[in-house]
Write a protein that holds these residues in place. Sequence first.
Motif, PDB file in Angstrom:
ATOM      1  N   LEU A   1      35.869  44.428  29.486  1.00  0.00           N
ATOM      2  CA  LEU A   1      35.712  43.123  28.871  1.00  0.00           C
ATOM      3  C   LEU A   1      36.915  42.255  29.226  1.00  0.00           C
ATOM      4  N   VAL A   2      36.650  41.075  29.749  1.00  0.00           N
ATOM      5  CA  VAL A   2      37.713  40.150  30.133  1.00  0.00           C
ATOM      6  C   VAL A   2      37.730  39.016  29.121  1.00  0.00           C
ATOM      7  N   VAL A   3      38.793  38.972  28.320  1.00  0.00           N
ATOM      8  CA  VAL A   3      38.877  38.018  27.215  1.00  0.00           C
ATOM      9  C   VAL A   3      40.164  37.201  27.382  1.00  0.00           C
ATOM     10  N   VAL A   4      40.259  36.514  28.506  1.00  0.00           N
ATOM     11  CA  VAL A   4      41.424  35.692  28.800  1.00  0.00           C
ATOM     12  C   VAL A   4      41.075  34.225  28.554  1.00  0.00           C
ATOM     13  N   VAL A   5      41.968  33.313  28.937  1.00  0.00           N
ATOM     14  CA  VAL A   5      41.830  31.919  28.519  1.00  0.00           C
ATOM     15  C   VAL A   5      40.912  31.107  29.414  1.00  0.00           C
ATOM     16  N   ASN A   6      40.996  31.315  30.728  1.00  0.00           N
ATOM     17  CA  ASN A   6      40.313  30.387  31.621  1.00  0.00           C
ATOM     18  C   ASN A   6      39.899  31.069  32.915  1.00  0.00           C
ATOM     19  N   ALA A   7      39.347  30.288  33.835  1.00  0.00           N
ATOM     20  CA  ALA A   7      38.863  30.833  35.110  1.00  0.00           C
ATOM     21  C   ALA A   7      40.013  31.351  35.961  1.00  0.00           C
ATOM     22  N   GLU A   8      41.127  30.649  35.951  1.00  0.00           N
ATOM     23  CA  GLU A   8      42.277  31.073  36.751  1.00  0.00           C
ATOM     24  C   GLU A   8      42.758  32.459  36.328  1.00  0.00           C
ATOM     25  N   GLN A   9      42.876  32.675  35.016  1.00  0.00           N
ATOM     26  CA  GLN A   9      43.290  33.990  34.531  1.00  0.00           C
ATOM     27  C   GLN A   9      42.219  35.037  34.807  1.00  0.00           C
ATOM     28  N   THR A  10      40.950  34.657  34.676  1.00  0.00           N
ATOM     29  CA  THR A  10      39.868  35.595  34.975  1.00  0.00           C
ATOM     30  C   THR A  10      39.949  36.064  36.421  1.00  0.00           C
ATOM     31  N   GLU A  11      40.142  35.133  37.325  1.00  0.00           N
ATOM     32  CA  GLU A  11      40.246  35.488  38.737  1.00  0.00           C
ATOM     33  C   GLU A  11      41.442  36.401  38.990  1.00  0.00           C
ATOM     34  N   THR A  12      42.568  36.112  38.356  1.00  0.00           N
ATOM     35  CA  THR A  12      43.773  36.912  38.560  1.00  0.00           C
ATOM     36  C   THR A  12      43.585  38.342  38.078  1.00  0.00           C
ATOM     37  N   VAL A  13      43.055  38.508  36.861  1.00  0.00           N
ATOM     38  CA  VAL A  13      42.957  39.865  36.314  1.00  0.00           C
ATOM     39  C   VAL A  13      41.853  40.670  36.990  1.00  0.00           C
ATOM     40  N   LEU A  14      40.881  39.992  37.585  1.00  0.00           N
ATOM     41  CA  LEU A  14      39.814  40.716  38.278  1.00  0.00           C
ATOM     42  C   LEU A  14      40.138  40.961  39.746  1.00  0.00           C
TER      43      LEU A  14
ATOM     44  N   GLY B   1      43.095  39.621  41.586  1.00  0.00           N
ATOM     45  CA  GLY B   1      44.466  39.460  42.045  1.00  0.00           C
ATOM     46  C   GLY B   1      45.166  40.791  42.253  1.00  0.00           C
ATOM     47  N   ARG B   2      46.475  40.706  42.474  1.00  0.00           N
ATOM     48  CA  ARG B   2      47.275  41.914  42.633  1.00  0.00           C
ATOM     49  C   ARG B   2      47.182  42.755  41.362  1.00  0.00           C
ATOM     50  N   ASP B   3      46.949  44.035  41.514  1.00  0.00           N
ATOM     51  CA  ASP B   3      46.731  44.950  40.380  1.00  0.00           C
ATOM     52  C   ASP B   3      45.521  44.545  39.552  1.00  0.00           C
ATOM     53  N   GLY B   4      44.549  43.871  40.197  1.00  0.00           N
ATOM     54  CA  GLY B   4      43.356  43.438  39.496  1.00  0.00           C
ATOM     55  C   GLY B   4      42.388  44.568  39.206  1.00  0.00           C
ATOM     56  N   ALA B   5      41.470  44.304  38.300  1.00  0.00           N
ATOM     57  CA  ALA B   5      40.584  45.354  37.802  1.00  0.00           C
ATOM     58  C   ALA B   5      39.521  45.773  38.807  1.00  0.00           C
ATOM     59  N   ILE B   6      38.950  44.825  39.538  1.00  0.00           N
ATOM     60  CA  ILE B   6      37.774  45.113  40.363  1.00  0.00           C
ATOM     61  C   ILE B   6      38.036  46.238  41.358  1.00  0.00           C
ATOM     62  N   ALA B   7      39.185  46.204  42.007  1.00  0.00           N
ATOM     63  CA  ALA B   7      39.483  47.216  43.031  1.00  0.00           C
ATOM     64  C   ALA B   7      39.594  48.611  42.449  1.00  0.00           C
ATOM     65  N   ALA B   8      39.878  48.715  41.147  1.00  0.00           N
ATOM     66  CA  ALA B   8      40.056  50.023  40.514  1.00  0.00           C
ATOM     67  C   ALA B   8      38.812  50.500  39.774  1.00  0.00           C
ATOM     68  N   MET B   9      37.782  49.666  39.709  1.00  0.00           N
ATOM     69  CA  MET B   9      36.573  50.029  38.973  1.00  0.00           C
ATOM     70  C   MET B   9      35.617  50.825  39.856  1.00  0.00           C
ATOM     71  N   LYS B  10      34.872  51.712  39.227  1.00  0.00           N
ATOM     72  CA  LYS B  10      33.906  52.510  39.972  1.00  0.00           C
ATOM     73  C   LYS B  10      32.599  51.735  40.141  1.00  0.00           C
ATOM     74  N   PRO B  11      31.911  51.891  41.264  1.00  0.00           N
ATOM     75  CA  PRO B  11      30.626  51.215  41.463  1.00  0.00           C
ATOM     76  C   PRO B  11      29.658  51.528  40.324  1.00  0.00           C
ATOM     77  N   GLY B  12      28.930  50.519  39.897  1.00  0.00           N
ATOM     78  CA  GLY B  12      27.977  50.675  38.812  1.00  0.00           C
ATOM     79  C   GLY B  12      28.546  50.358  37.447  1.00  0.00           C
ATOM     80  N   SER B  13      29.873  50.226  37.348  1.00  0.00           N
ATOM     81  CA  SER B  13      30.469  49.797  36.083  1.00  0.00           C
ATOM     82  C   SER B  13      30.292  48.288  35.943  1.00  0.00           C
ATOM     83  N   VAL B  14      30.597  47.756  34.760  1.00  0.00           N
ATOM     84  CA  VAL B  14      30.252  46.367  34.488  1.00  0.00           C
ATOM     85  C   VAL B  14      31.456  45.599  33.951  1.00  0.00           C
ATOM     86  N   VAL B  15      31.601  44.381  34.442  1.00  0.00           N
ATOM     87  CA  VAL B  15      32.543  43.412  33.887  1.00  0.00           C
ATOM     88  C   VAL B  15      31.783  42.534  32.905  1.00  0.00           C
TER      89      VAL B  15
END
Length: 304
Positions: free
Chosen positions: A65-78, A80-94
Amino acid sequence: MPTLEKIAVIGLGSMGLGIARSLVRAGHVTAGCDVNETALKTLEAEGGQPFAKPATAVEGAGIVLVVVVNAEQTETVLFGRDGAIAAMKPGSVVVSSATISPTEAKAFAARAAERGILYLDAPISGGSAKANSGQLTVMASGTPESFAAARPALDAIAQTVYELGDAPGIGSSFKIVNQHLAGVHIAAACEAITFAKSLDLDISRVFEVITKSAGNSWMFENRIPHVLAGDYKPHSAVSIFTKDLGIVSDIGRKQKFPLPIASAALQLFVMTEAAGMGKDDDASVARLLAGIAGLDLPGSEDGR
């Protein structure tokens, strides 16, 4: 019985921390990520697992669950560097819950899909109290697979989940309509209570009468107690509505749709933020108007 499914929450502000609490209470293994060390310590003390980086927080989590303030922060945490997407397993959900434009929601969903990650466009409403009690309203859109994957989290955090369509962007569109109304209602409530003060009325009595009358609104009833108490600790900051009504304004301009009332409300929030109250509660619009009119509201004697 606890489900013991690991769920990660990225962003532990007033809404995200409440969401994490609801997940812990439901029995989920709950990881939390934030730059605020106090929030991380609070989560740990209440049974969650604290992490400083999104990539480490989401390891082994099927739902993020991504509960940040805006699109810029959403893009960064998903992404960006150390972002979530690269560490998530296929089939999991944002489950993306920041208030962003529909265009941005569609773009994030497409980028997630490139990595085999499901994406639920799922803005939330209800405030920090309902986040803490697991009674949020979720305005969601996405594929049936995304809804199914996110269901354990949605069941824990929400009282009402609206399934609004198969395509990302629909949920964000609904939320933008909600924020249009929310921002206008807050601005109108602050204007009305300050106007009452200019008439030399007892504004506590005004609150009592209006909340039992046709002029009442949820925002009047929720925000004006902050004014009466002279307490502007942020439940929802002024800067949130500068952003959200800015999105409303941008969409209206692109669509050539007139938004005169939303535009007036936006300028009140911009003025309040420019006056140094951007991080304070959004009821600070009343302080701005009182200052312009030379009126003293409760708490004004200490400079607040």
